[in-house]
Scaffold this motif. Structure first.
Motif, PDB file in Angstrom:
ATOM      1  N   PHE B  84       0.816  -1.217   0.000  1.00  0.00           N
ATOM      2  CA  PHE B  84       0.000   0.000   0.000  1.00  0.00           C
ATOM      3  C   PHE B  84       0.850   1.267   0.000  1.00  0.00           C
ATOM      4  O   PHE B  84       1.907   1.321   0.641  1.00  0.00           O
ATOM      5  CB  PHE B  84      -0.902   0.023   1.240  1.00  0.00           C
ATOM      6  N   TYR B  86      -0.378   3.934   1.389  1.00  0.00           N
ATOM      7  CA  TYR B  86      -0.638   4.368   2.766  1.00  0.00           C
ATOM      8  C   TYR B  86      -1.071   3.155   3.578  1.00  0.00           C
ATOM      9  O   TYR B  86      -2.270   2.910   3.727  1.00  0.00           O
ATOM     10  CB  TYR B  86      -1.729   5.448   2.805  1.00  0.00           C
ATOM     11  N   PRO B  87      -0.131   2.389   4.118  1.00  0.00           N
ATOM     12  CA  PRO B  87      -0.497   1.206   4.906  1.00  0.00           C
ATOM     13  C   PRO B  87      -1.388   1.603   6.084  1.00  0.00           C
ATOM     14  O   PRO B  87      -1.167   2.648   6.700  1.00  0.00           O
ATOM     15  CB  PRO B  87       0.852   0.665   5.378  1.00  0.00           C
ATOM     16  N   VAL B  88      -2.373   0.768   6.368  1.00  0.00           N
ATOM     17  CA  VAL B  88      -3.399   1.120   7.347  1.00  0.00           C
ATOM     18  C   VAL B  88      -2.938   0.739   8.757  1.00  0.00           C
ATOM     19  O   VAL B  88      -2.378  -0.325   8.973  1.00  0.00           O
ATOM     20  CB  VAL B  88      -4.714   0.387   7.009  1.00  0.00           C
TER      21      VAL B  88
END
Lengths: 450, 256
Positions: B84, B86-88
């Motif tokens: 990702f 923007y990794p969650v």
């Protein structure tokens, strides 16, 4: 404010009858106990069942209670499923374990280990009959009978429960567990468990109250606990509400803390069709610490209401309140967090947070902080949130190969975990975590019931 | 391995991809470059199965199978991995629990036995060691409080654990300092082998100094306007995208 005026409600027809039975059974002729009960009787008759016109009950309709012809639970014989009860027991991990089945102590299921010198743990009925120390001074003195119909009713009828009295500096290493189990018969039954916990100066103990039940027939548990937390003492209190989902569960917890004491309470609420808990802590001295934690899970048509009051009467005290709710199906939650800071309670630190997770469109939560601050040098913070499962997080799980159902379970488990990890007793913490998981596996997401 | 033909994608009624053709074989590393808003990340996310994108035309075949009918978790089990942009952050779920659940879902699909906690930990430690990452990460909640660099390293670690056939890196270099960039790039290099395809989506050329791609594509205005060897990336770094957009006839702002 007209809304807060006490509006007299109905009095259930059976209530006076139950109280009359109790009068004959317990403390009849006692110079100290009879007046307490008479006062309670007057109060509940004056108050009547609360209606939703009363501000404190605006979102919780308890009128259904008035329409059921309850029989007194105490002594009602029903076949009990020992296995189910045993799963809830702590056995030798508890110092003392008292098990009440339909209001009566079950000696076979109860157990007693070694107690520290001078510590008294016994059924409250025994304490009322056989001793005056502690019980005369405190029974009925802390509970909010002035405005709480249910607390008054409980006091007037007063079924058995736990009496704990710790002398000065007495420390119990193991927890004391009291379990109230209701086994229903064909007719609805009502029980009024009552506990009194007294921790004298410098003492320490952990108490677990568990409420459970089974059967299709509705029943009503109307519990009340008074706790007196003496100067410099430390009392930790857990309450597990695991009633049948056909049950009504009403409870009151009233706590009076003295200077430099520490009290922690934890409300775990998973069961009952309607659950209402009134919790009030009076910080009646200096430098007191108080924690109120809660986790409630509701699904289907369950309704769960916590009405809490943190009353800062003394200066330099600190209170923290942290409640989390998870609501699925058509479940409704109510949370009221009152923080009162009296005029003399300078340097108060009060923190409150209520976070809720809604798992369906039909689930709802009414959450409201109520701050009444009369002192001027005070730090007070509160926050309430209502959210849904994070779609971005769900996608992250799924993009790693995890099923959406499993991902939801893990996310809900993590949400609950923030409260569960505050449980200091490993065995209880594990059990509560397991209950959360089991609840999730059983469709807490409400898809089956929605 | 991956065959994309005339792929058209809309989000909220707006067409982002306007006919993409792309073919990647096992063992190859392709880079997709392009100006902001060109549709690079859209392509990466569409491959992973993000729901908000609507495919309005074309096809995506993965090992000959229609990818578009598969749910995101099914794609992951077939061997697609998206790192990702923007990794969650997942508070309360440890990286080891998260990754063990993921790995066992994928292993089950492959007909392999589940790894127990012990075997999982052994594998995780081995991968961490080869990637020069700190084992403490396993016990922390997924990405919670991680720096940008730590999050991207965690993506590469997950990639190494899940062993995908097609790895897609969405702007994995963004927000990284030189050291973190090197660790991330080395990690990806280690995963490079003849069985795996890698698609690197990036705005800048610097990641491609470490991961030298076989083919570079330039995406602009929802179309691939040029494909070439790694020198193309160097030229873009030096001269920007302007010349290319003119040459290809795609006017600047064509993404709108």
């Amino acid at each position: 404010m007209a809304r807060t005026a006490v509006v007299k409600g109905k009095i259930p027809p059976w209530a006076s009858n139950h109280a009359e039975i109790s009068r004959r059974r317990l403390g009849n002729g006692s110079t100290w106990f009879d007046p307490v009960r008479e006062e309670a009787l007057r109060r509940f008759e004056a108050l009547g069942l609360p209606t939703t016109r009363r501000e404190e009950y605006r979102f919780t309709n308890l009128a259904p209670l008035g329409r059921v012809d309850f029989r007194r639970a105490e002594g009602v014989k029903a076949p009990i499923e020992t296995e189910r009860i045993e799963k809830l027991l702590f056995g030798d991990r508890a110092a003392v374990e008292l098990v009440f089945v339909n209001g009566v102590l079950d000696e076979a299921l109860s157990s007693r280990g070694d107690l520290a010198d001078g510590a008294v743990v016994m059924p409250l009925s025994t304490a009322i009959r056989e001793r005056r120390e502690g019980v005369e001074e405190h029974l009925g003195r802390h509970i909010g009978m002035e405005t709480n119909f249910f607390a008054a009713l409980n006091t007037a009828i007063l079924d058995d429960g736990l009496f704990l009295h710790l002398p000065d500096r007495c420390i119990l290493e193991k927890p004391v567990h009291v379990l109230f189990h209701t086994t229903t018969v064909d007719q609805p039954i009502a029980g009024h468990p009552r506990n009194l916990l007294i921790a004298n100066r410098g003492s320490a103990a952990v108490v677990i109250e568990s409420y459970a039940g089974e059967g299709e027939t509705p029943y009503w548990t109307n519990a009340a606990t008074e706790a007196v937390v003496g100067e410099g003492s430390r009392l930790t209190h857990y309450k597990q509400q695991l009633e049948s989902e056909n049950a009504f569960h009403i409870s009151a917890l009233d706590v009076t803390q003295s200077a430099s004491s520490r009290f922690v309470t934890f409300s775990i609420s998973f069961g009952a069709s309607i659950a209402r808990s009134d919790i009030r802590i009076d910080l009646d001295g200096e430098a007191i610490e108080s924690d109120m934690n809660g986790l409630f899970l509701a699904r289907g048509d369950q309704h769960v209401d916590h009405h809490t009051t943190m009353n800062h009467a003394g200066p330099r005290c600190e209170s923290r309140e942290f409640y989390k709710g998870i609501l699925a199906g058509r479940a409704k939650g109510v949370f009221t967090g009152r923080i009162v800071v009296c005029k003399d309670a300078q340097k108060t630190n009060a923190f409150q947070a209520n976070r809720n997770l809604l798992l369906s469109d039909d689930a709802a939560i009414h959450t409201q902080p109520q701050l009444e601050i009369l002192a001027d040098d005070v730090k007070c913070s509160h926050g309430a949130t209502v959210g849904r499962l994070d779609e971005e997080a769900l996608f992250y799980f799924r993009s790693r190969g995890i099923d959406p159902e499993e991902a939801e379970k893990m996310l809900i488990g993590a949400f609950a975990g923030e409260v569960v990890e505050k449980i200091d007793l490993p065995l209880l913490r594990e059990r509560v975590a397991a209950l959360v998981s089991a609840r999730l596996a059983g469709g807490a997401t409400g898809k089956e019931t929605a | 391995m991956l065959n994309i033909k005339n792929l058209k994608v809309r989000i909220e009624g707006k067409e982002i991809l306007k006919g993409i053709d792309l073919s990647i074989e096992a063992g190859e590393v392709h880079a997709i470059m392009g100006p902001n808003g060109s549709g690079k990340s859209t392509l990466a996310n569409v491959l992973a199965g993000r729901a908000e994108y609507e495919i309005t035309g074309g096809e995506i075949l993965f090992e000959g199978k229609d990818l578009t009918v598969l749910a995101p978790e099914e794609r992951a089990r077939e061997g697609i991995f998206l790192a990702f942009q923007y990794p969650v952050e997942i508070p309360g779920v440890s990286t080891s629990y998260f990754l063990k659940t993921a790995l066992n879902s994928i292993r089950e699909h492959r007909g392999e036995v589940e790894l127990d906690a012990f075997d999982f930990l052994a594998l995780a430690k081995e991968k961490m060691k080869s990637l020069h990452m700190d084992e403490a990460l396993l016990h922390r909640s997924v990405n919670e409080g991680f720096s940008g660099g730590e999050k991207k390293k965690n993506e590469v670690f997950q990639m190494a654990m899940l062993d995908p056939k097609l790895a897609i890196l969405d702007e994995t270099d963004s927000g990284l300092d030189i050291d973190a960039l090197r660790i991330v790039a080395d990690g990806v290099q280690q995963l490079r082998d003849e069985k795996r395809a890698i698609l690197v989506v990036t705005h800048y050329q610097r990641l491609l100094d470490h991961i030298v791609p076989d083919v570079v594509h330039v995406l602009s205005g929802g179309r691939i306007v040029k494909s070439g060897d790694p020198d193309l990336a160097k030229k873009l770094e030096k001269e920007g995208y302007g010349w290319l957009l003119e040459e290809s006839g795609a006017v600047a702002g064509g993404g709108n």
